[in-house]
Every structure is written in C-alpha cells, then in structure tokens.
Design a protein around this motif. Structure first.
Motif, PDB file in Angstrom:
ATOM      1  N   GLU A  61       0.818  -1.229   0.000  1.00 33.50           N
ATOM      2  CA  GLU A  61       0.000   0.000   0.000  1.00 33.50           C
ATOM      3  C   GLU A  61       0.845   1.271   0.000  1.00 33.50           C
ATOM      4  O   GLU A  61       0.286   2.367  -0.017  1.00 33.50           O
ATOM      5  N   ARG A  66       2.436   7.451   0.749  1.00 33.20           N
ATOM      6  CA  ARG A  66       1.142   8.084   0.471  1.00 33.20           C
ATOM      7  C   ARG A  66       0.792   9.102   1.553  1.00 33.20           C
ATOM      8  O   ARG A  66       0.237  10.154   1.270  1.00 33.20           O
ATOM      9  N   ARG A  76      -5.836  13.340   2.586  1.00 32.06           N
ATOM     10  CA  ARG A  76      -5.656  12.113   3.371  1.00 32.06           C
ATOM     11  C   ARG A  76      -4.997  11.045   2.497  1.00 32.06           C
ATOM     12  O   ARG A  76      -5.131  11.082   1.271  1.00 32.06           O
ATOM     13  N   GLU A  78      -5.883   8.204   1.867  1.00 36.57           N
ATOM     14  CA  GLU A  78      -6.906   7.520   1.048  1.00 36.57           C
ATOM     15  C   GLU A  78      -7.193   8.293  -0.245  1.00 36.57           C
ATOM     16  O   GLU A  78      -7.896   7.810  -1.127  1.00 36.57           O
ATOM     17  N   GLN A  79      -6.695   9.516  -0.315  1.00 34.87           N
ATOM     18  CA  GLN A  79      -6.921  10.334  -1.516  1.00 34.87           C
ATOM     19  C   GLN A  79      -5.684  10.360  -2.410  1.00 34.87           C
ATOM     20  O   GLN A  79      -5.571  11.203  -3.304  1.00 34.87           O
ATOM     21  N   GLU A 226     -11.919   9.835  -2.617  1.00 33.43           N
ATOM     22  CA  GLU A 226     -11.797   8.399  -2.348  1.00 33.43           C
ATOM     23  C   GLU A 226     -12.369   7.493  -3.435  1.00 33.43           C
ATOM     24  O   GLU A 226     -11.724   6.499  -3.797  1.00 33.43           O
ATOM     25  N   GLU A 230      -9.962   4.805  -4.984  1.00 30.28           N
ATOM     26  CA  GLU A 230     -10.269   3.394  -4.727  1.00 30.28           C
ATOM     27  C   GLU A 230     -10.437   2.642  -6.053  1.00 30.28           C
ATOM     28  O   GLU A 230      -9.983   1.507  -6.214  1.00 30.28           O
TER      29      GLU A 230
END
Ligand code: PMP
Length: 351
Positions: A61, A66, A76, A78-79, A226, A230
């Motif tokens: 990951e 990141r 974040r 996740e972005q 996201e 994703e």
C-alpha cells in the motif's frame, strides 16, 4: 498464428519514447529529464537500505509514502494513489474511463501516449483542436464526453492553462472524470491539487520523474477523492501490476522530505529556461510561452527536421515530432546552463 492475435498486434500504434543513447556522450535535451542528480537525501535512503529490507516484499500500500504525499497537499492518504511512474497511473486512469458511451476528449496536440492507451484499452476518443496560439480553449470541452484528459502545462508545447480555466472545465463537466496530468507543473504551472476536496470528478496526476530528478526510479501518483482513488486501486490490483518496490518507496519519501533541494532545482531550471528562451529568440526562433522544463520553438526560415538532424550530428539531441502542425517545431529540454550554451552555440553556427 491465430488471426485474432495478429489482428491485435498489427493494429496497435505503440508509443515511441525519446531516444536513450547508451554509448555516446551527448548533450541530451530530448526527454525532459532533470539536468541535476536527485537530492542527496535520496542517495542516502538508497545507500542505507538494508538486506533485511530487500529480502521482504515491499509495503503493497506504500503507506508511508502516500501519507507524506497527502501531507504536502493537505489531503488524506486515502486520496492518494501511487504507481510505477505517472505513465502507469495514467494507464490505469484510461482503463477506468473505459465504460462510457461518449468518447473521451483530449487536445489534438498533446502527450502522444494518450491515443496509444485509448487504442489499447478500447476507449473511444475525440481530439479537440488547440487554438492557433497552441492554448487550450476549455469552452471546446463542453460537449457530451466520457472523460477529459489534459496535461497542464501541455506537452509537447509547454503552454500552461490558468487554474481558473481548469476550474471552469471541472464545473462544466461535473459528470465526467477530468484528469489533469501535471507532470511539469513544478516549473511554473498552477496545480489543480487544491481543487480535489471541491470536485469529486477530478484526478490530478504528478510524477517524481521531472522536478525531483527521479525518472529512473519510476514513481508517480494521483490525487483525488476516495471513490476515484479506490477505483484506481481496484484496477491496479486486477492486473499483474506491482506495488512500488522498496527502494522506490524509500527514495521517493526521502525526496519529498527535501524541500530545499526541490525548490532550488526548480528555480535553476526556470532560470535556465528563460536564458535559453532569450538566446533562441536572438537567433530568430519563435518560442511558445512555457511553464515546463522544456521549450517548443520553431524557426521561420529553417526546417525543424533538418535542424534536428544537424544537431544530432554534433552530439546534441532534442525532440522532433514529424506530425501535422508541429513538424516545424523542436522540443528542447532544459539542461544545465552549459548544455543550453552548447545548444545555442551549435545553432548559431548553423543559422
Ligand atoms: N505525462 C506527460 C505529459 C509526460 O510528458 C510524461 C513523460 N514522458 C509522463 C506523463 C510520464 O512520466 P513518468 O511515467 O516518468 O512519470
């Protein structure tokens, strides 16, 4: 051989990268690499990588990297999506654009990998002509489309698009994914990264290849909300696509932490760009406004193809595209000051 196999392979028009000479000592101004070595912090991160780190698989990951990227842009982790060079990130974005009824849009003069990916992944596309001055008119993108992709600054022209125009493009295309490929943004462009929290249809793609002098390491990333990030992850994990390797993750992280090196190198490249622009203009070249680490120049009295070949014979390589509308231009990467001087001297002797 099966006729299906040969049909696929024969129909593809692959991307042709700029020459990477192996043996000669050349002034290499053809692939927009950095003229400087990466930050010393990068070299330390590589040198201090232990056998223990290498014998294990990398973090799939790339979490630490990141998080560091997210911090830079007030986002974040996740972005943030990371890939092996921004080419891989862009390829996945094209795969994500596949399922639309309307064609995707990109400029007629742009990064020549875009039509290759579209063709490879079966994404229908339409090219939108640039204005006569090679700028993008965002009003031309207000039509039914399955997505939009624009480099900003554009390649191979270097011409930037103002952030207000990118915003207009996003507002006018709320139902389409808009990919802004900011490979060259650090040399004077305006990044759309700050618009990510506001637009759920925006993907901003960056690379460490140019302004961070890490083309050989292969690290790029996308910023977006996201659902888009994703989606890129699902695409990547559906292929035999590898996470960033241990060295790439460590070295990229070290590079992002050395802000002083980064600012200094970008400033030097910008300075040399303006030096080269003045020199070219004095020799009679017309040079497009550039916010990138290259210039796009034409000479009203000289064939660009002939100049390209003559420079090549003298050990100076620039980029020449034998394509409609740009076959009288040369794309010249910004090298060291000495490289720029060598190019100007060679041109002066031939004009
Ligand atoms: N986008 C543009 C506009 C480029 O010119 C390039 C470099 N050829 C890339 C993306 C890809 O760069 P990389 O894969 O090294 O990140």
């Amino acid at each position: 051989m099966s006729r299906f196999w040969s049909a696929i392979t024969q129909q593809l028009t692959p991307y042709v990268p700029g020459e990477q000479p192996r043996h000669q000592r050349l002034v290499k101004l053809n692939t927009n690499e950095s003229p400087f070595d990466p930050s010393p912090a990068v070299m330390r991160a590589i040198a201090t990588t232990t056998g223990d780190m290498l014998r294990r698989y990398p973090d799939p990951e790339s979490v630490a990297l990141r998080e560091a990227i997210a911090d830079r842009f007030d986002l974040r982790a996740e972005q943030v999506f990371v890939g092996n060079g921004s080419d891989e990130v862009l390829a996945h974005a094209f795969q994500g654009l596949l399922k639309h009824a309307a064609p995707i849009l990109f400029p007629d003069i742009t990064y020549s990998f875009y039509p290759v990916w579209a063709q490879l992944y079966g994404v229908e596309f339409k090219t939108v002509p640039l204005r006569a001055d090679f700028s993008v008119d965002v009003a031309d993108y207000r039509r039914d489309n399955g997505g939009i992709i624009l480099p900003n600054p554009n390649a191979p022209t270097g011409v930037p698009l103002a952030l207000a125009e990118v915003r207009r493009l996003l507002e006018g295309n709320r139902d389409s994914v808009v990919v802004i490929d900011e490979a060259y943004v650090d040399f004077g462009g305006e990044s759309a990264a700050a618009l990510v929290p506001e637009f759920d249809n925006l993907l901003v793609v960056h690379t460490l290849s140019k302004s961070r002098a890490l083309a050989g390491l292969r690290v790029g990333y996308a910023l977006g909300q996201e659902p888009l990030i994703e989606g890129l992850g699902r695409i990547k994990n559906s292929f035999n696509s590898y996470p960033l390797d241990v060295l790439a993750q460590r070295a990229a992280l070290a590079s992002l932490e050395d802000e002083a090196w980064f600012r200094d190198c970008c400033a030097q490249v910008i300075d040399s760009r303006e030096f080269l622009r003045e020199g070219l203009e004095q020799l009679g070249f017309e040079v497009l406004p550039s916010a990138a680490n290259f210039l796009f120049a034409s000479h009203p009295e000289r064939e660009a193809g002939a100049l390209f070949s003559a420079l090549r014979e003298q050990g100076i390589i620039v980029r020449y595209f034998n394509k409609p509308r740009i076959d009288q231009h040369l794309r010249i990467s910004i090298g060291t000051r000495e490289d720029c001087q060598a190019l100007l001297a060679a041109l002066e002797a031939m004009l």
